[in-house]
Design an enzyme around this catalytic site. Structure first.
Site, short mmCIF file in Angstrom:
data_model
loop_
_atom_site.label_atom_id
_atom_site.label_comp_id
_atom_site.label_asym_id
_atom_site.label_seq_id
_atom_site.Cartn_x
_atom_site.Cartn_y
_atom_site.Cartn_z
N GLN A 104 -14.60 -12.48 -9.17
CA GLN A 104 -13.87 -13.72 -9.41
C GLN A 104 -12.95 -13.60 -10.62
OE1 GLN A 104 -16.44 -17.10 -9.72
NE2 GLN A 104 -14.78 -18.56 -10.01
N CYS A 110 -15.38 -19.74 -6.63
CA CYS A 110 -16.57 -18.94 -6.35
C CYS A 110 -17.10 -19.24 -4.95
CB CYS A 110 -17.65 -19.18 -7.41
SG CYS A 110 -18.22 -20.90 -7.51
N HIS A 267 -23.01 -23.04 -9.36
CA HIS A 267 -22.27 -21.83 -9.00
C HIS A 267 -22.71 -21.38 -7.62
CE1 HIS A 267 -20.02 -18.20 -9.79
NE2 HIS A 267 -21.09 -17.42 -9.73
N ASN A 294 -23.77 -12.61 -7.11
CA ASN A 294 -22.93 -13.49 -7.92
C ASN A 294 -21.48 -13.04 -7.76
OD1 ASN A 294 -21.52 -14.80 -9.95
ND2 ASN A 294 -23.10 -14.48 -11.51
N TRP A 296 -19.04 -13.32 -9.54
CA TRP A 296 -18.42 -12.82 -10.76
C TRP A 296 -18.44 -11.28 -10.81
CZ3 TRP A 296 -21.18 -16.50 -14.80
CH2 TRP A 296 -20.63 -17.79 -14.68
#
Length: 724
Positions: A104, A110, A267, A294, A296
């Site tokens: 991300q 997200c 998230h 995740n 990220w």
């Protein structure tokens, strides 16, 4: 810009014709913005120049409208660059597309990236969305394309490869490999589909999952999850479903904040595997594990079964290899199923439908798809709390034909999922649009009404309670719920919570056994036969009486014209008709009207003018006058508060006048004839019925074989529509 009524319905007719021609299917996706990938690619290769997409240019407008708009400091130093300007040897995909290719950037999407990560688990699905035969070397022309499911159709979205950068780094989604660009380009195509990058900020993973598959999503709250949740998750991944989860953040200030366990509240995560293992100290029992990612690309769970936890030492090498265990800060981690249930609050499973894959061996669904629209003043009736208008919402007849193979508690029932999705709200954010609060209710149809396709009236809903309904009305793009009902006929009523909210939607019904659902559409027909031409011969006593009335109310006709009309052809013009009618209706104080316009009277003459003179003779006027008297009685019946007919009641008034129409036509009537208060006054009511009768009569004249279809030349079409 919103559609004009004619623009909207023309566009809808075109879309329906495209579908009949196979457009919008997997094998023949719609061309977004009319752009054809192969044609444009060849054109720019021959020119030996790189493609620049004028429909989604490298400008601030494509970035956003508020936080990424002209007045934002965030966009001042953003430069749009092609991959070859960012790094050496750029690649579309490096070593196969995987979930580690999605990291991300500075955009709150997200939810989208979690869905892309899920997509990489199914290669066939991935390459449906991301056509793999694209590169920066062979046949490179600066043009790429991606395919998405959009409200019932597959669309092919073309982009150029200019991507937003800051200090030569990608601003938004990027891959762990600096020279890999498929995920960044996919994000750009999805942003184009919705109008800008900023339109992607904030959302629900299910939205993107469905846009990648055409599937349907079910939500499970962990505190209310069924006992067999692990089995459901395992089976879902085996059959190709996409899965995401999240931890609710109750305090907005702490949105997307890391907890002490390494998990992030508010998230979106991807569920990438569900497995069982047998640690050495648990020889008799297995441990259930869940693998998550995740978006990220970093920040992981640090509890039991995390990358470097002691639990992994209890597994054999073979078990570790089966689970593909790695100790890397890549955003992916394992945790026990029990910890998963304790820490996460919601899980979303997107089940595939038959149109998601070329074959349906993974999961067989029967699906019915219906398009609809809520129109203010006509079919935007709100929820059951508004009984005077609720019944006017679009209605869909559901027939459950086959019971489940494995009934619960020996109960004969059919399992099905209803999904109500509102359209285009994300794309219209820049115009201030927000998601409506939507939901639906399901009513059982009495056996004596089976097969009756008439729209259910207000009394039905006043005296019958719903058989089932969605758990709550909620402001999500889609509201979905699973039901079990006995075989039979039902009516599904989708609505916004508040009445008068205008928007488009699709209603889908899924089941593993056969079902059918369709909008309740009245058969389009009129009671009125084509009037016989006036017969010549001696006047009857009734004819003589009518001639006297005609002469009395025609006092406003000029002396010269009256002498000509009544002594010779007995014909009056539109202007004279207007004077006659307005003089009469001024005597009726209970009629809400500002008087007939000249245009309305021209339409009346067009209706009754059987000899094409542009005037009405005595016989034609008499026929018109009788109709107006009949329609006046209907108007008075529904004009209860002397303010005109409420537009929601218009369908009943039109029906009483002898016309059976469908919901699309009622929508058009409301938009065409209702005022700002959603009322229809007397002259508008008469004008509407005049137009309906004229068009029905014209159609019948052309429909020689009575099959309900006609063929017109452009001249015939214009003659018909310009004079009516």
């Amino acid at each position: 810009m919103p559609y004009t009524p004619s623009g909207f319905f023309c566009d809808r007719l075109i879309r329906e014709r495209e579908r009949r021609d196979g457009e919008g299917s997997l094998n023949k996706p719609l061309r977004f913005n009319g752009q054809d990938y192969n044609t444009l690619r060849q054109e720019f290769l021959q020119r030996k120049t790189l493609f620049e997409d004028e429909t989604f240019p490298a400008t601030v407008e494509s970035l956003g409208f508020k936080e990424l708009g002209h007045k934002s400091n965030k966009v001042k130093n953003i430069a749009w660059k092609r991959p070859k300007e960012i790094c050496e040897n750029p690649q579309f995909i490096v070593g196969g597309a995987s979930r580690t290719d999605i990291c991300q950037g500075d955009l709150g999407d997200c939810w989208l990236l979690a869905a892309i990560a899920c997509l990489t688990l199914n290669e066939k699905l991935l390459y449906r969305v991301v056509p793999p035969d694209q590169s920066f070397s062979e046949g490179y022309g600066g043009i790429f394309h991606f395919q998405f499911w959009r409200y019932g159709d597959w669309v092919d979205v073309i982009i150029d490869d200019r991507i937003p950068t800051f200090n030569n780094q990608l601003v938004f989604t990027k891959s762990a490999e600096r020279n890999e660009f498929w995920s960044a380009l996919l994000e750009k195509a999805y942003a184009k589909l919705h109008g800008s990058y900023e339109a992607l900020k904030g959302g629900n993973t299910t939205e993107a999952m469905e846009d990648f598959t055409g599937g349907v999503t079910e939500f499970y709250e962990m505190k209310e999850a069924p006992k067999e949740l692990y089995k459901i998750m395992k089976k879902a991944l085996e059959r190709g479903s996409l899965m995401g989860c999240s931890i609710d953040s109750l305090v907005p200030a702490r949105f997307e904040t890391r907890t002490v366990t390494g998990l992030v509240k508010g998230h979106a995560y991807s569920v990438t595997a569900v497995e069982e293992c047998r640690p050495s100290q648990h020889k008799e029992s297995k441990v259930r594990l869940v693998r998550l990612r995740n978006p990220w690309g970093q920040v992981e769970w640090n509890g039991p079964w995390s990358d470097n936890s002691k639990e992994w030492a209890t597994l054999s090498k073979a078990e570790k290899e089966k689970l593909q265990h790695q100790s890397a800060e890549d955003g992916e981690f394992w945790m026990s199923f029990e910890d998963f249930k304790k820490n996460y609050t919601k899980i979303e499973i997107c089940n595939l439908t038959p149109d998601a894959l070329e074959d349906d061996k993974i999961h067989k669904w029967t699906v019915s798809v219906n398009e609809g629209r809520w129109v203010r003043g006509c079919s935007a009736g709100g929820c059951r709390n508004y009984p005077d208008t609720f019944w006017t919402n679009p209605q869909y007849r559901l027939r459950l034909l086959e019971e489940d193979d494995d009934p619960e508690d020996n109960e004969v029932a059919c399992t099905f999922v209803v999904a109500l999705m509102q359209k285009n709200r994300r794309k219209e954010r820049k115009m201030g649009a927000n998601l409506f609060t939507i939901g639906f209710a399901i009513y059982e149809v009495p056996k004596e009404m089976h097969g009756n396709k008439q729209h259910m009236q207000k009394d039905f809903f006043l005296f019958n309670s719903s058989k089932a309904r969605c758990k709550s009305y909620i402001n999500l793009r889609e509201v979905t719920q699973r039901f079990r009902l006995s075989p039979g006929e039902y009516v599904i009523v989708p609505s916004t919570y508040e009445p008068h909210q205008e928007g488009e939607f699709i209603l889908r019904v899924f089941s593993e056994k056969k079902n059918t659902s369709e909008e309740i559409e009245n058969r389009i027909e009129a009671d009125h036969p084509v009037p016989a031409p006036a017969s010549a011969g001696e006047e009857s006593e009734e004819d003589q009486q009518f001639r006297t009335i005609f002469q009395e109310i025609g006092g406003e006709v000029s002396t010269e014209r009256r002498r000509e009309a009544f002594s010779q052809d007995m014909e009056i013009t539109a202007n004279e008709l207007r004077n006659v009618l307005n003089r009469v209706i001024t005597k009726h104080k209970d009629l809400k009207t500002e008087g007939f316009s000249l245009e309305s009277c021209r339409s009346m003459i067009a209706l009754m003018d059987m000899d094409g003179t542009g005037r009405l003779n005595l016989q034609e006027f008499r026929h018109l006058w009788n109709k107006i008297k009949q329609w006046q009685g209907i108007f008075k019946h529904y004009n209860t508060d002397q303010s005109g007919i409420n537009s929601y009641e218009m369908r009943n008034a039109v029906n009483d006048a002898g016309f059976r129409l469908n919901n699309q036509l009622y929508d058009i009537i409301t938009m065409r004839y209702a005022n700002e208060s959603m009322n229809i006054d007397f002259d508008s009511f008469i004008s509407c019925l005049v137009r309906l009768e004229a068009m029905f009569r014209a159609f019948q004249a052309f429909d020689k074989d009575g099959d309900g279809t006609i063929r017109l030349s452009v001249l015939e079409w214009l003659q018909l529509t310009m004079y009516a």
